[in-house]
Design a protein around this motif. Structure first.
Motif, PDB file in Angstrom:
ATOM      1  N   HIS A  45       0.865  -1.189   0.000  1.00  9.16           N
ATOM      2  CA  HIS A  45       0.000   0.000   0.000  1.00  9.16           C
ATOM      3  C   HIS A  45       0.903   1.241   0.000  1.00  9.16           C
ATOM      4  CE1 HIS A  45      -3.264   2.408   2.451  1.00  9.16           C
ATOM      5  NE2 HIS A  45      -2.989   2.959   1.277  1.00  9.16           N
ATOM      6  N   VAL A  46       0.909   1.935  -1.142  1.00 15.82           N
ATOM      7  CA  VAL A  46       1.764   3.119  -1.294  1.00 15.82           C
ATOM      8  C   VAL A  46       0.896   4.367  -1.141  1.00 15.82           C
ATOM      9  CG1 VAL A  46       3.248   4.370  -2.916  1.00 15.82           C
ATOM     10  CG2 VAL A  46       3.228   1.871  -2.933  1.00 15.82           C
ATOM     11  N   PHE A  47       1.419   5.373  -0.457  1.00 19.23           N
ATOM     12  CA  PHE A  47       0.631   6.611  -0.350  1.00 19.23           C
ATOM     13  C   PHE A  47       1.514   7.835  -0.574  1.00 19.23           C
ATOM     14  CE2 PHE A  47       1.669   8.683   3.754  1.00 19.23           C
ATOM     15  CZ  PHE A  47       2.494   7.716   4.307  1.00 19.23           C
ATOM     16  N   LEU A  48       0.839   8.882  -1.072  1.00 18.30           N
ATOM     17  CA  LEU A  48       1.525  10.172  -1.268  1.00 18.30           C
ATOM     18  C   LEU A  48       0.452  11.265  -1.276  1.00 18.30           C
ATOM     19  CD1 LEU A  48       4.372  11.396  -1.958  1.00 18.30           C
ATOM     20  CD2 LEU A  48       3.629  11.397  -4.336  1.00 18.30           C
ATOM     21  N   GLY A  49       0.772  12.406  -0.678  1.00 17.91           N
ATOM     22  CA  GLY A  49      -0.177  13.515  -0.616  1.00 17.91           C
ATOM     23  C   GLY A  49      -0.561  14.004  -2.008  1.00 17.91           C
ATOM     24  N   SER A  50      -1.844  14.395  -2.163  1.00 17.64           N
ATOM     25  CA  SER A  50      -2.263  14.930  -3.466  1.00 17.64           C
ATOM     26  C   SER A  50      -2.856  16.338  -3.342  1.00 17.64           C
ATOM     27  CB  SER A  50      -3.279  13.988  -4.128  1.00 17.64           C
ATOM     28  OG  SER A  50      -4.388  13.814  -3.284  1.00 17.64           O
ATOM     29  N   SER A  78      -9.740  14.459  -0.178  1.00 16.14           N
ATOM     30  CA  SER A  78     -10.941  15.312  -0.080  1.00 16.14           C
ATOM     31  C   SER A  78     -10.609  16.805  -0.134  1.00 16.14           C
ATOM     32  CB  SER A  78     -11.709  14.987   1.212  1.00 16.14           C
ATOM     33  OG  SER A  78     -10.822  15.038   2.299  1.00 16.14           O
ATOM     34  N   ARG A  79      -9.329  17.169   0.061  1.00 14.60           N
ATOM     35  CA  ARG A  79      -8.948  18.588  -0.054  1.00 14.60           C
ATOM     36  C   ARG A  79      -8.062  18.806  -1.291  1.00 14.60           C
ATOM     37  NH1 ARG A  79      -6.531  21.016   5.234  1.00 14.60           N
ATOM     38  NH2 ARG A  79      -5.133  19.211   5.045  1.00 14.60           N
ATOM     39  N   SER A  80      -8.099  17.851  -2.213  1.00 18.81           N
ATOM     40  CA  SER A  80      -7.217  17.954  -3.393  1.00 18.81           C
ATOM     41  C   SER A  80      -7.945  18.612  -4.560  1.00 18.81           C
ATOM     42  CB  SER A  80      -6.752  16.562  -3.820  1.00 18.81           C
ATOM     43  OG  SER A  80      -6.029  15.955  -2.787  1.00 18.81           O
ATOM     44  N   ASP A  81      -7.156  19.206  -5.443  1.00 20.00           N
ATOM     45  CA  ASP A  81      -7.704  19.746  -6.677  1.00 20.00           C
ATOM     46  C   ASP A  81      -8.233  18.567  -7.500  1.00 20.00           C
ATOM     47  OD1 ASP A  81      -7.809  21.782  -8.941  1.00 20.00           O
ATOM     48  OD2 ASP A  81      -6.560  20.167  -9.798  1.00 20.00           O
ATOM     49  N   PHE A  82      -9.499  18.647  -7.944  1.00 20.81           N
ATOM     50  CA  PHE A  82     -10.149  17.480  -8.537  1.00 20.81           C
ATOM     51  C   PHE A  82      -9.429  16.973  -9.786  1.00 20.81           C
ATOM     52  CE2 PHE A  82     -13.275  15.455 -11.329  1.00 20.81           C
ATOM     53  CZ  PHE A  82     -13.595  14.377 -10.514  1.00 20.81           C
ATOM     54  N   THR A  93      -3.863  -1.749  -8.384  1.00 18.42           N
ATOM     55  CA  THR A  93      -5.097  -2.534  -8.539  1.00 18.42           C
ATOM     56  C   THR A  93      -6.197  -2.051  -7.593  1.00 18.42           C
ATOM     57  OG1 THR A  93      -3.910  -4.129  -7.175  1.00 18.42           O
ATOM     58  CG2 THR A  93      -4.221  -4.695  -9.485  1.00 18.42           C
ATOM     59  N   ILE A  94      -5.802  -1.208  -6.629  1.00 17.06           N
ATOM     60  CA  ILE A  94      -6.788  -0.646  -5.693  1.00 17.06           C
ATOM     61  C   ILE A  94      -6.451   0.839  -5.550  1.00 17.06           C
ATOM     62  CG2 ILE A  94      -7.721  -0.716  -3.318  1.00 17.06           C
ATOM     63  CD1 ILE A  94      -5.618  -3.585  -4.317  1.00 17.06           C
ATOM     64  N   ILE A  95      -7.459   1.686  -5.720  1.00 15.33           N
ATOM     65  CA  ILE A  95      -7.252   3.121  -5.526  1.00 15.33           C
ATOM     66  C   ILE A  95      -8.043   3.537  -4.293  1.00 15.33           C
ATOM     67  CG2 ILE A  95      -7.733   5.440  -6.452  1.00 15.33           C
ATOM     68  CD1 ILE A  95      -5.423   4.022  -7.859  1.00 15.33           C
ATOM     69  N   ASN A  96      -7.317   4.115  -3.335  1.00 14.29           N
ATOM     70  CA  ASN A  96      -7.961   4.513  -2.086  1.00 14.29           C
ATOM     71  C   ASN A  96      -8.073   6.031  -2.016  1.00 14.29           C
ATOM     72  OD1 ASN A  96      -8.994   4.248   0.562  1.00 14.29           O
ATOM     73  ND2 ASN A  96      -6.961   4.671   1.396  1.00 14.29           N
ATOM     74  N   ILE A  97      -9.291   6.502  -1.670  1.00 16.03           N
ATOM     75  CA  ILE A  97      -9.549   7.945  -1.582  1.00 16.03           C
ATOM     76  C   ILE A  97      -9.701   8.297  -0.095  1.00 16.03           C
ATOM     77  CG2 ILE A  97     -11.116   9.800  -2.354  1.00 16.03           C
ATOM     78  CD1 ILE A  97      -9.742   8.326  -4.678  1.00 16.03           C
ATOM     79  N   PRO A  98      -8.655   8.804   0.543  1.00 20.51           N
ATOM     80  CA  PRO A  98      -8.767   9.087   1.970  1.00 20.51           C
ATOM     81  C   PRO A  98      -9.292  10.495   2.257  1.00 20.51           C
ATOM     82  CG  PRO A  98      -6.477   8.570   1.333  1.00 20.51           C
ATOM     83  CD  PRO A  98      -7.249   8.914   0.097  1.00 20.51           C
TER      84      PRO A  98
END
Ligand code: KIV
Ligand code: ZN
Length: 503
Positions: A97-102, A144-148, A164-169
């Motif tokens: 599970h990789v994450f990075l701020g958007s 939820s605070r990212s530029d769409f 294979t999985i996109i997570n929207i936190p």
């Protein structure tokens, strides 16, 4: 056809980020085994690069747990991904599970990058993770605070690289249900590439809306929900697993979805996590709080006696809360105790059963009836005990409103019984001071929680403490019909955790 919603449990990762809730490998494996019984689809077992202890724990879980996917978290950098793979690669079903701020604030202020290079970083990280592991999840932190438009670009790019999985936190718990549901709908409408991947959500509870936001997302097509037992997690916590699962189940026609969760294991899992992590569950907590199924007003009791459905939308037994015909007392033998433990879902090893039996008799001698909650409390304290350097023997208290409270305590170390006494500004304080005199060590009491496990004047008291010893926080629990004894046992338990770490 009902859609299947995948339950991703992050109790051992986001939940474990609660201050003072740090677990050792044995405790993490024990929770993971219970999560497997609960039948969660994915266990996020930890953040392997955060410490050697976490790496070891995730590895142990990957080896021991067979059915759920075992997932580890990694920042979008090669070193994290390598360590994460090292941790999960032996699992029957591994996931990175990789994450990075958007969001702008994360990209500019936290990462100190521009969006184009953050996007490149995300793509490269997913490409690398995919070269190691077939299943890669990508989280667009602070979605939820990212530029769409940027959010959609990132999603397209990482799916192209094999996520294979996109997570929207909703990382900071900022979203409102209608808005969060609309975000999921819009993402699905705008990113065709999502047709072939799982869309997940991960909501925090800063505005008390984590569960509502997760449910709104499910209505709009999300098919994985990330959550924790008892809703524990960073700051105000994560979406609570038991609330999401029971909402989807109780209102099936509305959501038209189902999960694979074995709801009858919910209560036991909640108790185990609360005890091991030393985080009490508030009495009015939905589904698992001690008052969740208690009807106190006369009108409600009358209705319940006529037909439970008048005031009950979930039956307590549906989440594993049982009423029992046999009453356990000091006269109950091993067979009756074993039978009740079996009904509660415990199969104890011989030595643990012996300790539980001994403790059961000790408590039953002082309390007329041992109720299921009393027993669960006794069992869980024994199950979560570390090797005891010091064990509690006895306690005497002298206290009153116009005398200085005094406590005398006896603890056993090896074959020696050591006794000491101290005064304090109250009986609990006097007991803690006596313990410290015996141990030759002091601690700073950060948290002290005392509650009755069951109702009535002879209820079993359960104490939880969090103690800072040197530079680390240790938690401890203790139970007894005598609340000073419960507190003293909890204090000794916390120090035993310290000694277990300093052999
Ligand atoms: O809250 C969050 O954004 C997270 C991510 C790592 C998924 O915990
Ligand atoms: Zn989170």
């Amino acid at each position: 056809m009902e859609r299947r919603i995948y339950i991703f449990d992050t109790t051992l990762r986001d939940g474990e980020q609660v201050p003072g809730a740090r677990l050792n490998t044995k405790q993490k494996v024990e929770i993971a085994k219970q999560l497997e019984k609960l039948n969660v689809d994915i266990i996020e077992a930890g953040f392997p690069c955060s410490s050697p202890g976490d790496l070891e724990a995730v590895k142990a879980i990957a080896r021991d747990i067979k059915n759920p996917v075992i997932c580890g978290l990694a920042r979008a950098v090669k070193e994290d991904i390598d360590i994460c793979w090292e941790a999960v690669k032996e699992a029957a079903h591994p996931r990175i599970h990789v994450f990075l701020g958007s969001s702008d604030i994360h990209v500019e202020k936290k990462l100190r990058k521009d969006k184009a290079s953050a996007l490149r970083m995300a793509s490269e990280a997913v490409r690398y993770a995919k070269s190691l592991c077939g299943e890669v999840e990508y989280s667009t932190e602070d979605a939820s605070r990212s530029d769409f438009n940027y959010l959609c670009d990132v999603i397209r790019a990482v799916v192209k690289e094999g996520a294979t999985i996109i997570n929207i936190p909703d990382t900071v718990g900022y979203a409102i249900p209608d808005e969060f549901g609309a975000l999921i709908r819009k993402i699905k409408e705008n990113v065709q590439e999502l047709d072939s991947v799982t869309l997940s959500v991960h909501c925090h509870n800063d505005l008390g809306l984590a569960v509502a936001n997760s449910l709104a997302a499910v209505k709009e097509g999300a098919n994985q929900v990330e959550c924790t037992i008892n809703g524990i997690g960073e700051r105000a916590g994560n979406a609570s697993l038991e609330e999401i699962v029971m909402a989807l189940r109780t209102r099936t026609p509305l959501f038209a979805v189902h999960t694979g969760i074995n709801a009858k294991e919910i209560y036991k899992t909640s108790r185990l996590v609360s005890r091991i992590m030393n985080i009490p569950v508030q009495p009015n907590k939905a589904i698992v709080g001690s008052n969740a199924f208690a009807h106190s007003s006369g009108i409600h009791q009358d209705g319940i006696l006529k037909d439970r459905r008048t005031y009950e939308i979930i039956r307590p037994e549906d989440v594993g809360i049982k009423q029992h015909a046999i009453v356990l007392t000091a006269r109950s033998g091993r067979a009756a105790l074993k039978h009740r433990l079996g009904e509660l879902g415990y199969e104890l090893e011989k030595d643990v059963f012996q300790r539980v039996y001994k403790r059961f008799l000790n408590v039953a001698d002082r309390k007329k009836e041992i109720l299921s909650d009393d027993l669960v409390s006794i069992v869980e304290v024994e199950l979560t005990k570390v090797a005891e350097t010091y064990s509690f023997v006895n306690l005497q208290i002298l206290s009153g409103n116009d005398i200085t409270p005094m406590a005398s305590i006896a603890l056993k170390k090896g074959d020696d019984i050591i006794t000491d006494a101290s005064i304090g500004n109250g009986p609990v304080n006097a007991a803690f001071n006596s313990i410290e005199r015996i141990l030759g060590k002091t601690g700073q009491l950060l948290d002290f929680d005392l509650k009755a496990v069951t109702h009535g004047k002879d209820a079993l008291g359960e104490a939880m403490v969090r103690v800072k010893i040197e530079d680390q926080v240790y938690s401890g629990t203790g139970t007894s019909p005598d609340i000073i004894e419960a507190s003293a046992r909890a204090y000794v338990n916390a120090f035993n955790r310290y000694f277990a770490n300093h052999k």
